[in-house]
Design a protein around this motif. Structure first.
Motif, PDB file in Angstrom:
ATOM      1  N   SER A 187      17.890   9.550  -4.132  1.00 12.25           N
ATOM      2  CA  SER A 187      17.981   8.395  -3.004  1.00 12.25           C
ATOM      3  C   SER A 187      18.112   6.911  -3.742  1.00 12.25           C
ATOM      4  N   GLU A 191      21.647   5.418   0.180  1.00 14.52           N
ATOM      5  CA  GLU A 191      22.493   6.774   0.262  1.00 14.52           C
ATOM      6  C   GLU A 191      21.402   7.984  -0.219  1.00 14.52           C
ATOM      7  N   THR A 192      21.526   9.145   0.346  1.00 15.37           N
ATOM      8  CA  THR A 192      20.630  10.173  -0.355  1.00 15.37           C
ATOM      9  C   THR A 192      21.640  11.225  -0.846  1.00 15.37           C
ATOM     10  N   GLN A 207      26.259  14.513   0.575  1.00 13.15           N
ATOM     11  CA  GLN A 207      25.453  13.290   1.108  1.00 13.15           C
ATOM     12  C   GLN A 207      24.505  13.996   2.168  1.00 13.15           C
ATOM     13  N   ILE A 214      19.142   7.009   5.816  1.00  9.09           N
ATOM     14  CA  ILE A 214      17.885   7.257   4.830  1.00  9.09           C
ATOM     15  C   ILE A 214      17.172   6.047   4.420  1.00  9.09           C
ATOM     16  N   ARG A 218      13.231   4.201  -0.002  1.00  6.33           N
ATOM     17  CA  ARG A 218      12.956   5.310  -0.577  1.00  6.33           C
ATOM     18  C   ARG A 218      11.445   5.524  -1.191  1.00  6.33           C
ATOM     19  N   ILE A 221      10.905  11.335  -1.934  1.00  8.65           N
ATOM     20  CA  ILE A 221      11.798  12.545  -1.570  1.00  8.65           C
ATOM     21  C   ILE A 221      10.895  13.908  -2.086  1.00  8.65           C
ATOM     22  N   ALA A 232      12.953  14.064   3.759  1.00 10.92           N
ATOM     23  CA  ALA A 232      13.251  12.727   3.732  1.00 10.92           C
ATOM     24  C   ALA A 232      12.796  12.032   4.816  1.00 10.92           C
TER      25      ALA A 232
END
Length: 647
Positions: A187, A191-192, A207, A214, A218, A221, A232
């Protein structure tokens, strides 16, 4: 790493529960409830620490050191002198520990048996390593110092000289990664991404969600041990979401949250946990993994969990967190896999300090059944913006068969207190805690003051009175402040001490002959309000007296010697002027004449005059003093018959 990440949020859940409890323990005792271990370090930011567990040990990184403890939280070793120890990863067998050293641009490999560094991997070309994930001999390193220089690389820890292999370069910030089985989840930059690590190269699967869905910060995770499911935090709508890492589809959402700190899946896979921090309060929500039901929530205002700094060791959860004074603690929470019980605690919202108050509560087991007689420990502490007070035991009570209990307490001071009730649990039921807040107001106090109706300047004036507490308690010896306000604006502040029953006596000598105001005040204390009262008294001028002596008869043209004295308290002879007047009565009539003025020439106020009559008659000599601001006037007469010619 995946197992660690799966365990971390469980630890966070426990960690915030710990926050609602005690703040003090150095080495935990034999109790099923949570405990806190002071690691002796202060840290004022939230991304410089981590915690992992393996091989019956817990490892915590805190800036310049890594601390090892056993499963009870007892410190077993410390490695110091590290340059910004940050993210940690431990191998599944627990024999190797890896630590990101942010300030020296290295990753250290540590032999956990000897608890010493065996190798250092140079990452000077990939500055500021921060987060680590380990799986199948590969160590994944998230790095980045500032915007635009972040990235993710891989190290083959089985090689004698591992070479960094970049996976994702040129990220805006450092990424968070989790690895398990053949899955890597990363992540970064909103974007993850999911990668396949089964081959020699890392390949992108796809993705999770939309690029903005997301949470950009961060915090953590988590992967299941086989890597098939990722957990997440998604924002909006602020939910803890489980994703299938093969189909990249959303499996289930778990409630709503605030600012997420960490996520976790319990070791048996039955629970999903989400830790949050919002508006100064940490909370941990526990959800049933199958139904999504929020089974319970722990909340506390004294602790902030470090991002992702959660782990479990067996059925014990550990979290790394800092308290309101930035002190770093390792929180230990046992029996996190047992069914949760419910404990309630209620008390009046507001009371007076030192007045009896009644607390009631109930313990209910996870299945809703009555627990029978159980021991519940109750403690309290004073809360303050300047720092909370120590945790003070109140009582150990035994519940009735239906789980209810009642106890009485009295708060020793005014303030906002938090009461905590803790049940240690059993082999079948997890320990639990409840708390409630009570605000105690200061008890009123009052002062009575008695003065005479009148007084005289320079004479002692006695004030009497009493300090009274509204609840009838004896004040004991208390220092009072006495302020005298004189008419000329002069303030004189003195003090006196009460007797045990609050009575006091004070003596003062007023310096001016006008109305004086006396104020008696008490500053109060943590339990009783301050109080004050004032009274005034008219102070009269001091009396004075004059004497005058001389011959009773004389003849004209002969000098008459007269003497006298002015007496009175605190007379200033340098400013005391005595006037001599002569009244003559004879055939010519009566005439009064000022003869002379003088000042007393001796310490006793004595003075002398001389006069030479020119004619015969009845002479009356009068001496006058007109008085001043503090003394009354005075007068004396002396008659002399003068024989001789009459004009």
């Amino acid at each position: 790493m995946s197992l660690r990440l799966g365990q971390r949020l469980l630890t966070c859940a426990a960690a915030v529960v710990t926050a609602t409890a005690m703040l003090v323990i150095q080495a935990p005792g034999a109790t099923a409830a949570d405990s806190m271990i002071d690691l002796g370090v202060d840290l004022d930011y939230m991304h410089g620490a981590d915690v992992v567990a393996g091989n019956d040990r817990v490892y915590a990184s805190i800036d310049d050191r890594i601390v090892a403890t056993d499963s009870r939280g007892v410190v077993t070793g410390t490695i110091t002198g590290l340059a910004g120890a940050n993210g940690l990863a431990v191998t599944p067998d627990g024999t190797r520990l890896y630590a990101a050293l942010r300030l020296s641009n290295e990753v250290a490999e540590i032999d956990t048996g000897a608890f010493s560094i065996t190798r250092r991997f140079d990452l000077s070309a990939y500055r500021c390593p921060r987060r680590l994930a380990w799986s199948s001999g590969r160590l994944y390193v998230g790095y980045g110092c500032q915007s635009g220089d972040g990235g993710l690389l891989r190290l083959d820890t089985t090689a004698a000289q591992p070479e960094p292999a970049p996976i994702i370069p040129r990220l805006n910030s450092w990424p968070v990664a989790a690895a398990a089985g053949s899955t890597l989840v990363v992540s970064a930059d909103n974007e993850t991404l999911v990668y396949d690590t089964s081959g020699a190269d890392v390949t992108l699967r796809g993705q999770l969600g939309q690029p903005s869905s997301i949470l950009s910060s961060r915090p953590d995770i988590t992967l299941t041990p086989d890597g098939s499911t990722a957990l997440a935090f998604t924002s909006p709508p602020s939910t803890y979401d489980a994703w299938d890492t093969t189909s990249l589809t959303l499996v289930r959402g778990y409630g709503t949250g605030g600012a997420a700190r960490a996520m976790a899946i319990s070791q048996d896979g039955t629970s999903v946990l989400g830790a949050e921090y919002s508006n100064g309060v940490s909370s941990v929500k526990v959800f049933d993994a199958a139904t999504g039901e929020n089974t319970f929530t722990y909340a506390d205002s004294d602790v902030e969990v470090f991002a992702g700094a959660l782990t479990t060791l067996g059925n014990v959860a550990f979290a790394l967190a800092k308290d309101t004074s930035d002190r770093v603690h390792l929180w230990r929470l046992p029996d996190v896999d047992l069914p949760a019980s419910t404990l309630t605690l209620t008390a009046p919202y507001a009371v007076d300090a030192v007045a009896p108050l009644t607390l009631t509560g109930r313990l209910t087991l996870a299945d809703g059944s009555a627990p029978g007689e159980q021991r519940v420990t109750v403690a309290r502490r004073l809360e303050s913006l300047d720092g909370n007070g120590p945790r003070e035991p109140v009582a150990e009570v035994t519940t009735a068969a239906d789980g209810t209990f009642t106890l009485t307490d009295a708060l020793p001071t005014a303030g906002r207190f938090r009461y905590e009730a803790v049940w240690d649990g059993t082999a079948e039921h997890r320990w639990t805690r409840a708390y409630t807040y009570v605000t105690a107001a200061k008890v009123r106090s009052s002062i009575s003051l008695n003065l005479p109706s009148a007084a005289t300047v320079f004479e002692p004036l006695t004030l009497t009175g009493r300090l009274v507490l509204a609840n009838g308690a004896s004040p004991g010896e208390q220092r009072l402040t006495v302020t005298r306000n004189s008419p000329n604006g002069t303030l004189l502040t003195l003090s006196t001490v009460t007797a045990a029953d609050g009575a006091f006596t004070f003596t003062d000598t007023p310096p001016l002959a006008e109305r004086h105001s006396y104020q008696v005040s008490w500053s109060g204390n943590a339990t009783y309000e301050l109080s004050y009262t004032s009274r005034s008294v008219l102070v009269g001028k001091a009396p004075t007296s004059l004497t005058l002596t001389g011959p009773d008869s004389s003849v004209a043209d002969r000098s008459i010697e007269l003497s006298g004295a002015l007496t009175g308290p605190n007379l200033d002879w340098s400013r005391t002027l005595i006037i001599l007047e002569r009244t003559v009565t004879n055939s010519a009539g009566t005439v009064t004449t000022r003869v002379a003025t003088t000042r007393p020439t001796a310490p006793d106020g004595s003075f002398t005059f001389a006069d030479t009559p020119q004619t015969g008659g009845d002479y009356t000599y009068t001496v006058r003093w007109l008085g001043d601001t503090t003394h009354l006037p005075a007068q004396a007469d002396h008659a002399v018959t003068v024989h001789g010619p009459v004009d």
